[in-house]
Design a protein around this motif. Structure first.
Motif, short mmCIF file in Angstrom:
data_model
loop_
_atom_site.label_atom_id
_atom_site.label_comp_id
_atom_site.label_asym_id
_atom_site.label_seq_id
_atom_site.Cartn_x
_atom_site.Cartn_y
_atom_site.Cartn_z
N LEU A 1 0.83 -1.20 0.00
CA LEU A 1 0.00 0.00 0.00
C LEU A 1 0.87 1.26 0.00
O LEU A 1 0.59 2.22 -0.71
N SER A 2 1.95 1.25 0.76
CA SER A 2 2.84 2.39 0.80
C SER A 2 3.49 2.64 -0.56
O SER A 2 3.62 3.78 -1.01
N ARG A 3 3.89 1.56 -1.23
CA ARG A 3 4.50 1.72 -2.57
C ARG A 3 3.50 2.30 -3.55
O ARG A 3 3.86 3.12 -4.41
N TRP A 4 2.23 1.91 -3.42
CA TRP A 4 1.18 2.47 -4.28
C TRP A 4 1.02 3.96 -4.03
O TRP A 4 0.88 4.74 -4.98
N LEU A 5 1.08 4.38 -2.78
CA LEU A 5 0.99 5.80 -2.45
C LEU A 5 2.17 6.58 -3.01
O LEU A 5 2.05 7.77 -3.33
N GLU A 6 3.30 5.93 -3.14
CA GLU A 6 4.51 6.59 -3.65
C GLU A 6 4.55 6.65 -5.17
O GLU A 6 5.41 7.36 -5.72
N SER A 7 3.62 5.95 -5.86
CA SER A 7 3.76 5.89 -7.31
C SER A 7 2.46 6.08 -8.08
O SER A 7 2.42 6.86 -9.04
N ASP A 8 1.39 5.40 -7.68
CA ASP A 8 0.20 5.32 -8.53
C ASP A 8 -1.09 5.78 -7.87
O ASP A 8 -2.18 5.49 -8.36
N ALA A 9 -1.05 6.45 -6.75
CA ALA A 9 -2.27 6.85 -6.06
C ALA A 9 -2.94 8.02 -6.79
O ALA A 9 -2.26 8.94 -7.27
N PRO A 10 -4.28 8.04 -6.86
CA PRO A 10 -4.99 9.18 -7.45
C PRO A 10 -4.74 10.45 -6.64
O PRO A 10 -4.67 10.41 -5.42
N LEU A 11 -4.63 11.56 -7.35
CA LEU A 11 -4.39 12.86 -6.72
C LEU A 11 -5.72 13.58 -6.51
O LEU A 11 -6.56 13.61 -7.41
N ARG A 12 -5.88 14.15 -5.36
CA ARG A 12 -7.13 14.82 -5.02
C ARG A 12 -7.34 16.06 -5.88
O ARG A 12 -6.47 16.91 -6.00
N GLY A 13 -8.53 16.12 -6.51
CA GLY A 13 -8.89 17.27 -7.31
C GLY A 13 -8.08 17.44 -8.57
O GLY A 13 -8.02 18.54 -9.12
N ARG A 14 -7.46 16.36 -9.08
CA ARG A 14 -6.61 16.47 -10.27
C ARG A 14 -7.18 15.69 -11.46
O ARG A 14 -6.44 15.27 -12.34
N ASP A 15 -8.50 15.47 -11.48
CA ASP A 15 -9.19 14.88 -12.63
C ASP A 15 -8.56 13.56 -13.09
O ASP A 15 -8.25 13.36 -14.26
N GLY A 16 -8.38 12.65 -12.15
CA GLY A 16 -7.93 11.31 -12.50
C GLY A 16 -6.43 11.12 -12.58
O GLY A 16 -5.96 10.00 -12.82
N ARG A 17 -5.64 12.17 -12.37
CA ARG A 17 -4.18 12.01 -12.43
C ARG A 17 -3.70 11.22 -11.23
O ARG A 17 -4.27 11.26 -10.14
N THR A 18 -2.63 10.47 -11.42
CA THR A 18 -2.04 9.67 -10.35
C THR A 18 -0.57 10.04 -10.19
O THR A 18 0.03 10.65 -11.07
N GLY A 19 -0.01 9.63 -9.05
CA GLY A 19 1.40 9.92 -8.81
C GLY A 19 1.73 9.78 -7.34
O GLY A 19 1.03 9.11 -6.58
N TRP A 20 2.77 10.46 -6.90
CA TRP A 20 3.24 10.40 -5.53
C TRP A 20 2.37 11.25 -4.62
O TRP A 20 2.11 12.42 -4.91
N VAL A 21 1.92 10.68 -3.52
CA VAL A 21 1.19 11.46 -2.51
C VAL A 21 1.82 11.30 -1.13
O VAL A 21 1.34 11.89 -0.16
N GLY A 22 2.89 10.51 -1.02
CA GLY A 22 3.52 10.28 0.27
C GLY A 22 3.76 8.80 0.49
O GLY A 22 3.81 8.01 -0.46
N ALA A 23 3.90 8.40 1.74
CA ALA A 23 4.17 7.00 2.07
C ALA A 23 3.72 6.74 3.50
O ALA A 23 3.51 7.66 4.29
N LEU A 24 3.58 5.45 3.82
CA LEU A 24 3.32 5.02 5.19
C LEU A 24 4.55 4.30 5.70
O LEU A 24 5.03 3.36 5.08
N ARG A 25 5.07 4.75 6.83
CA ARG A 25 6.28 4.16 7.38
C ARG A 25 5.94 3.43 8.68
O ARG A 25 5.12 3.89 9.48
N GLU A 26 6.60 2.31 8.89
CA GLU A 26 6.34 1.51 10.08
C GLU A 26 6.80 2.24 11.34
O GLU A 26 7.88 2.82 11.39
N THR A 27 5.95 2.24 12.35
CA THR A 27 6.29 2.86 13.63
C THR A 27 6.56 1.83 14.71
O THR A 27 6.90 2.19 15.85
N THR A 28 6.40 0.56 14.40
CA THR A 28 6.52 -0.52 15.40
C THR A 28 7.56 -1.54 14.96
O THR A 28 7.24 -2.71 14.74
N GLY A 29 8.80 -1.12 14.80
CA GLY A 29 9.87 -2.03 14.40
C GLY A 29 10.25 -2.97 15.53
O GLY A 29 9.71 -2.93 16.64
#
Length: 310
Positions: free
Chosen positions: A22-50
């Motif tokens: 899911l984090s990799r998807w957010l870094e590459s192919d996630a839909p952008l808010r208010g951008r008419d279907g464009r996708t790209g980087w929106v951030g990432a989720l990082r583990e907090t419980t190593g």
């Protein structure tokens, strides 16, 4: 300008690979808010419980938690993506989202194959994320919105009918404005405000319309009535108002507002909703109310439509 959403995801250890996917998807192919279907980087989720992370005075956590601050993320698409992933332990998946315009986390968990919004409890959960345009979301109309409702009425806004003209500068007269908006909210009043968040607005939410109902003091049979205990309006008649600024008509925002408003009216025990359609209203207003709300002409009310909810 950014549009930030704080996101946390709690999963069982067996589902760590899917959280990272899911984090990799957010870094590459996630839909952008208010951008008419464009996708790209929106951030990432990082583990907090190593492996070396301890919570609660030296205790190791019993779940894996991922967190991140997402930028311009289409949050409805994020919820849908989490729902689609083949989790090994879906019963333990928790998605927590705090949007930039809110001061609390919303929490989703699986009920069967679908993610269900569990908190906050109450009717707010019906209105977000929305089902209309990606840049539009709804919130409850508050006491501080009295001026906004008056401004929308005065500006002559109307439902987003396909044949609504772009210029309806006549607006509502002062009596209509007073009847529909003065003293907002009175007991039993309920409304929703539609806000658009785009790059043009600096990613700040801008009100673009509203829908609300206000009790008329009559019972659904047309007789004056005082309601039930503690101001309860069970079986009463309420008047509907739907208004949109001209630039956002024809996008489906009116229908996005009307659906949950009708559900709220039924939940509040409203017996009948009426809608006044003055002769100066755009030509498509009556057809729009019939098509989207099931309203019918009232034989005893000039220019009025009605919808029985009981």
């Amino acid at each position: 300008m950014s549009h930030v959403a704080n996101v946390m995801l709690s999963v069982e250890p067996a589902d760590r690979p899917l959280a990272e996917e899911l984090s990799r998807w957010l870094e590459s192919d996630a839909p952008l808010r208010g951008r008419d279907g464009r996708t790209g980087w929106v951030g990432a989720l990082r583990e907090t419980t190593g492996a070396d992370t301890r919570w609660g005075g030296g205790k190791f956590p019993e779940c894996d938690v991922y967190a991140g601050a997402l930028n311009h993320a289409d949050l409805a698409a994020l919820v849908a993506r989490v729902e689609q992933l083949p989790w090994q332990q879906p019963a333990f998946v928790q998605l927590m989202v705090m949007d930039q315009e809110e001061a609390y986390f919303r929490v989703w968990m699986f009920h069967g194959p679908r993610l269900r919004l569990l908190t906050p409890a109450g009717r707010e959960q019906e209105y977000w994320p929305g089902t209309g345009p990606a840049d539009v979301h709804l919130r409850l109309a508050l006491a501080t919105d009295a001026g906004l409702l008056r401004d929308l009425l005065t500006a002559g806004a109307a439902p987003d009918t396909p044949d609504t003209p772009e210029d309806n500068s006549d607006g509502a007269d002062s009596r209509q404005v007073a009847r529909r908006a003065d003293g907002w909210p009175r007991p039993g009043d309920f409304g929703l405000v539609a806000l658009s968040t785009t790059e043009e607005s600096g990613w700040q939410p801008v009100p673009i319309g509203a829908a609300w109902f206000r009790h008329t003091g009559e019972q659904s049979g047309g007789r004056p009535g005082g309601g039930g205990n503690d101001g309860e309006q069970v079986g009463s008649t309420a008047e509907l108002t739907v208004v949109l600024v001209p630039a956002h008509r024809g996008r489906g925002v009116g229908a996005q507002l009307l659906g949950p408003l009708l559900r709220a009216a039924r939940a509040e025990g409203v017996g009948r909703l009426t809608a006044r359609v003055p002769s100066t209203a755009p030509a498509g207003t009556r057809a729009w109310l019939r098509r989207h709300g099931g309203f019918r002409d009232l034989p005893d009310g000039a220019g009025q439509l009605g919808l029985d909810l009981s």
